[in-house]
Design a protein around this motif. Structure first.
Motif, short mmCIF file in Angstrom:
data_model
loop_
_atom_site.label_atom_id
_atom_site.label_comp_id
_atom_site.label_asym_id
_atom_site.label_seq_id
_atom_site.Cartn_x
_atom_site.Cartn_y
_atom_site.Cartn_z
N UNK A 63 35.41 21.44 58.18
CA UNK A 63 34.36 20.47 57.84
C UNK A 63 34.11 19.51 58.98
N UNK A 64 35.18 18.97 59.58
CA UNK A 64 35.03 18.05 60.70
C UNK A 64 34.32 18.74 61.86
N UNK A 65 34.72 19.96 62.16
CA UNK A 65 34.07 20.72 63.23
C UNK A 65 32.58 20.88 62.93
N UNK A 66 32.23 21.25 61.72
CA UNK A 66 30.82 21.45 61.34
C UNK A 66 30.04 20.15 61.41
N UNK A 67 30.64 19.04 61.01
CA UNK A 67 29.99 17.73 61.09
C UNK A 67 29.68 17.39 62.55
N UNK A 68 30.67 17.51 63.41
CA UNK A 68 30.46 17.18 64.83
C UNK A 68 29.45 18.13 65.47
N UNK A 69 29.49 19.39 65.06
CA UNK A 69 28.55 20.39 65.59
C UNK A 69 27.11 20.04 65.21
N UNK A 70 26.86 19.71 63.94
CA UNK A 70 25.50 19.41 63.50
C UNK A 70 25.02 18.07 64.08
N UNK A 71 25.92 17.12 64.25
CA UNK A 71 25.51 15.85 64.87
C UNK A 71 25.09 16.09 66.31
N UNK A 72 25.84 16.90 67.05
CA UNK A 72 25.46 17.22 68.43
C UNK A 72 24.14 18.00 68.45
N UNK A 73 23.99 18.94 67.54
CA UNK A 73 22.76 19.75 67.47
C UNK A 73 21.53 18.88 67.27
N UNK A 74 21.61 17.91 66.35
CA UNK A 74 20.44 17.08 66.04
C UNK A 74 20.26 15.94 67.04
N UNK A 75 21.31 15.15 67.25
CA UNK A 75 21.15 13.93 68.05
C UNK A 75 21.16 14.18 69.56
N UNK A 76 21.97 15.11 70.04
CA UNK A 76 22.08 15.32 71.48
C UNK A 76 21.08 16.37 71.95
N UNK A 77 21.09 17.55 71.31
CA UNK A 77 20.24 18.64 71.77
C UNK A 77 18.79 18.45 71.34
N UNK A 78 18.56 18.36 70.02
CA UNK A 78 17.17 18.26 69.52
C UNK A 78 16.47 17.00 70.01
N UNK A 79 17.16 15.85 69.90
CA UNK A 79 16.52 14.59 70.29
C UNK A 79 16.73 14.26 71.77
N UNK A 80 17.42 15.13 72.48
CA UNK A 80 17.67 14.97 73.91
C UNK A 80 18.18 13.56 74.24
N UNK A 81 19.22 13.18 73.51
CA UNK A 81 19.76 11.83 73.64
C UNK A 81 21.23 11.92 74.05
N UNK A 82 21.52 11.42 75.20
CA UNK A 82 22.90 11.41 75.67
C UNK A 82 23.52 10.08 75.24
N UNK A 83 24.51 10.17 74.35
CA UNK A 83 25.19 8.97 73.87
C UNK A 83 26.60 9.34 73.44
N UNK A 84 27.44 8.34 73.27
CA UNK A 84 28.83 8.56 72.87
C UNK A 84 28.88 8.65 71.34
#
Length: 147
Positions: free
Chosen positions: A15-36
């Motif tokens: 579950x933790x892996x899937x949460x981090x994966x989907x957060x990266x997918x939406x916030x980093x990749x889709x929204x092209x936002x580099x953040x911590x």
């Protein structure tokens, strides 16, 4: 589809892996936002998510008072692209409001909402309490819900 809410230590590794994966997918990749994204707040948060065949399709975290704001906060709100425009985001946030007010007994919730979602949050009872500002290059507005 199955709604779940868990504290950090109740999450399975998967579950933790899937949460981090989907957060990266939406916030980093889709929204092209580099953040911590990993900001050490996950460990004190509740994690609310919707699973469909072991895939997380919607997610948010609920932070206790005095972590991000003096009030309870909701953050990292997302719905995967292929599941949008089906009312899932509204149900996600409504479930969080219900949990915060009914289970945690809190009366106020503060969020930093992406400005384009102002109507969604307003329809759920959140009121703007700031001007629009840039956060990680995306327009946001602080909003407050009071029961």
């Amino acid at each position: 589809m199955n709604w779940q809410i868990k504290e950090f230590n109740q999450l399975t590794t998967k579950e933790l892996y899937e949460i981090l994966k989907v957060r990266a997918e939406v916030f980093v990749v889709e929204q092209q936002c580099i953040f911590q994204d990993l900001d050490s707040k996950d460990e004190v948060s509740y994690h609310l998510f919707l699973e469909d065949h072991s895939e997380i399709v919607a997610y948010l975290r609920i932070l206790p008072p005095n972590i991000s704001y003096s009030e309870v906060a909701i953050g990292r709100v997302l719905t995967k692209a292929e599941h949008r425009k089906k009312g899932i985001s509204k149900k996600l946030v409504q479930n969080a409001i219900n949990f915060v007010t009914d289970i945690l007994g809190e009366q106020a919730i503060r969020i930093s909402a992406q400005a384009y979602l102002l109507k969604l949050y307003n329809d759920l009872g959140f009121e703007p309490v700031s001007e629009v500002y840039l956060e990680d290059g995306i327009e946001h507005i602080e909003m407050l819900y009071r029961k």
